[in-house]
Design a protein around this motif. Structure first.
Motif, PDB file in Angstrom:
ATOM      1  N   ALA A  14      19.275  49.084  75.041  1.00 35.09           N
ATOM      2  CA  ALA A  14      19.799  49.199  73.685  1.00 35.09           C
ATOM      3  C   ALA A  14      21.322  49.089  73.717  1.00 35.09           C
ATOM      4  N   ALA A  15      21.860  48.396  72.741  1.00 36.71           N
ATOM      5  CA  ALA A  15      23.306  48.269  72.624  1.00 36.71           C
ATOM      6  C   ALA A  15      23.899  49.581  72.124  1.00 36.71           C
ATOM      7  N   THR A  16      25.128  49.836  72.513  1.00 37.35           N
ATOM      8  CA  THR A  16      25.889  50.978  72.025  1.00 37.35           C
ATOM      9  C   THR A  16      27.176  50.452  71.392  1.00 37.35           C
ATOM     10  N   VAL A  17      27.907  51.321  70.737  1.00 33.82           N
ATOM     11  CA  VAL A  17      29.172  50.928  70.120  1.00 33.82           C
ATOM     12  C   VAL A  17      30.131  50.376  71.180  1.00 33.82           C
ATOM     13  N   ALA A  18      30.063  50.853  72.391  1.00 30.65           N
ATOM     14  CA  ALA A  18      30.929  50.345  73.463  1.00 30.65           C
ATOM     15  C   ALA A  18      30.654  48.878  73.780  1.00 30.65           C
ATOM     16  N   ASP A  19      29.465  48.397  73.449  1.00 24.90           N
ATOM     17  CA  ASP A  19      29.088  47.007  73.713  1.00 24.90           C
ATOM     18  C   ASP A  19      29.559  46.031  72.635  1.00 24.90           C
ATOM     19  N   VAL A  54      33.597  42.629  64.735  1.00 23.09           N
ATOM     20  CA  VAL A  54      33.403  43.981  65.268  1.00 23.09           C
ATOM     21  C   VAL A  54      32.908  44.926  64.175  1.00 23.09           C
ATOM     22  N   GLU A  55      33.481  44.837  62.990  1.00 23.29           N
ATOM     23  CA  GLU A  55      33.112  45.757  61.909  1.00 23.29           C
ATOM     24  C   GLU A  55      31.647  45.579  61.490  1.00 23.29           C
ATOM     25  N   SER A  56      31.216  44.341  61.319  1.00 23.24           N
ATOM     26  CA  SER A  56      29.839  44.142  60.851  1.00 23.24           C
ATOM     27  C   SER A  56      28.813  44.485  61.930  1.00 23.24           C
ATOM     28  N   VAL A  57      29.107  44.187  63.184  1.00 27.09           N
ATOM     29  CA  VAL A  57      28.169  44.548  64.260  1.00 27.09           C
ATOM     30  C   VAL A  57      28.105  46.068  64.410  1.00 27.09           C
ATOM     31  N   LEU A  61      24.777  48.436  63.989  1.00 29.10           N
ATOM     32  CA  LEU A  61      24.348  49.377  65.034  1.00 29.10           C
ATOM     33  C   LEU A  61      24.149  50.788  64.485  1.00 29.10           C
ATOM     34  N   GLU A  62      24.913  51.142  63.487  1.00 31.82           N
ATOM     35  CA  GLU A  62      24.861  52.501  62.949  1.00 31.82           C
ATOM     36  C   GLU A  62      23.694  52.724  61.996  1.00 31.82           C
ATOM     37  N   PRO A  64      19.993  53.331  61.022  1.00 31.67           N
ATOM     38  CA  PRO A  64      18.849  53.855  61.794  1.00 31.67           C
ATOM     39  C   PRO A  64      17.674  52.876  61.894  1.00 31.67           C
ATOM     40  N   GLU A  65      17.546  51.945  60.960  1.00 26.35           N
ATOM     41  CA  GLU A  65      16.436  50.991  61.003  1.00 26.35           C
ATOM     42  C   GLU A  65      16.706  49.800  61.924  1.00 26.35           C
ATOM     43  N   ASN A  66      17.902  49.719  62.474  1.00 16.70           N
ATOM     44  CA  ASN A  66      18.275  48.612  63.350  1.00 16.70           C
ATOM     45  C   ASN A  66      18.233  49.009  64.813  1.00 16.70           C
ATOM     46  N   HIS A  67      17.896  48.033  65.624  1.00 17.84           N
ATOM     47  CA  HIS A  67      17.927  48.202  67.077  1.00 17.84           C
ATOM     48  C   HIS A  67      18.469  46.903  67.657  1.00 17.84           C
ATOM     49  N   MET A  68      19.513  46.990  68.453  1.00 16.93           N
ATOM     50  CA  MET A  68      20.061  45.801  69.101  1.00 16.93           C
ATOM     51  C   MET A  68      19.708  45.859  70.577  1.00 16.93           C
ATOM     52  N   ILE A  69      19.099  44.782  71.045  1.00 15.55           N
ATOM     53  CA  ILE A  69      18.652  44.696  72.428  1.00 15.55           C
ATOM     54  C   ILE A  69      19.593  43.785  73.203  1.00 15.55           C
ATOM     55  N   LEU A  70      20.054  44.271  74.328  1.00 20.89           N
ATOM     56  CA  LEU A  70      20.870  43.468  75.230  1.00 20.89           C
ATOM     57  C   LEU A  70      20.035  43.061  76.422  1.00 20.89           C
ATOM     58  N   MET A  71      20.300  41.863  76.923  1.00 25.24           N
ATOM     59  CA  MET A  71      19.694  41.400  78.162  1.00 25.24           C
ATOM     60  C   MET A  71      20.823  41.204  79.160  1.00 25.24           C
TER      61      MET A  71
END
Length: 181
Positions: A14-19, A54-57, A61-62, A64-71
């Motif tokens: 899962a992506a975090t704000v740091a990503d 950066v602002e829209s991503v 991320l914030e 609750p219904e969204n999940h960002m997956i990193l590979m």
């Protein structure tokens, strides 16, 4: 970017704000400007301007219904996507694979992971997405992965620079759907 070994197993997380800064760079490189021309998913001939910021991503991320997956492969970010829970179905978006790694199976693996996540986490039985309708090669790629072209369209948001600056006046989104087993 170093070319990952085809034998190295990708890691999903899962992506975090740091990503967020790395995510913005990856998405932009896959779709806009000269760097995107190294891959086959470029929108550079259709749209100028930014693909995201950066602002829209961070805002996505914030939610609750969204999940960002990193590979990641060998510790490097190679692909990402967003999966959003929308009640009866999940929406797939912000899909990007590093341009020099496109056509290497990374996108197919990430899409499968997104479908698995939506099915197992939210118990949804359908994934939906939108694709710019003039992108026939990309539409065909999704069809090969089980998505159906519904014939439904949605207008392109001309005048909203957060989607980019269109270079033509015939853009619209086509809605694709896949039943998840």
């Amino acid at each position: 970017m170093n070319t990952p070994s085809r034998t190295t197993r990708p890691v999903f997380r899962a992506a975090t704000v740091a990503d967020v800064p790395a995510l913005v760079r990856l998405v932009h490189s896959a779709y806009r400007g000269e760097s995107s021309r190294a891959g086959w998913t470029t929108e550079a001939d259709l749209l100028d301007g930014r693909r995201t910021d950066v602002e829209s991503v961070t805002a996505e991320l914030e939610k609750p219904e969204n999940h960002m997956i990193l590979m990641e492969v060998d510790g490097e970010l190679v692909a990402c996507c967003q999966v959003e829970h929308r009640g009866e179905y999940a929406y797939f978006g912000m899909f990007a694979v590093h341009p020099t790694l496109q056509n290497g199976g990374f996108g197919k693996a990430l899409l499968a992971e997104a479908e698995r996540f939506a099915r197992e986490t939210w118990d949804v039985r359908e994934m939906r997405m939108t694709v710019i309708s003039v992108r026939e090669e990309l539409l065909a790629w999704y069809v090969r992965r089980g998505y159906s072209r519904t014939g439904e369209t949605a207008p392109f948001p001309y005048g909203d620079e957060s989607f980019g600056l269109p270079t033509r006046d015939d853009l619209e989104f086509e809605i694709l759907v896949k039943k998840l087993g």
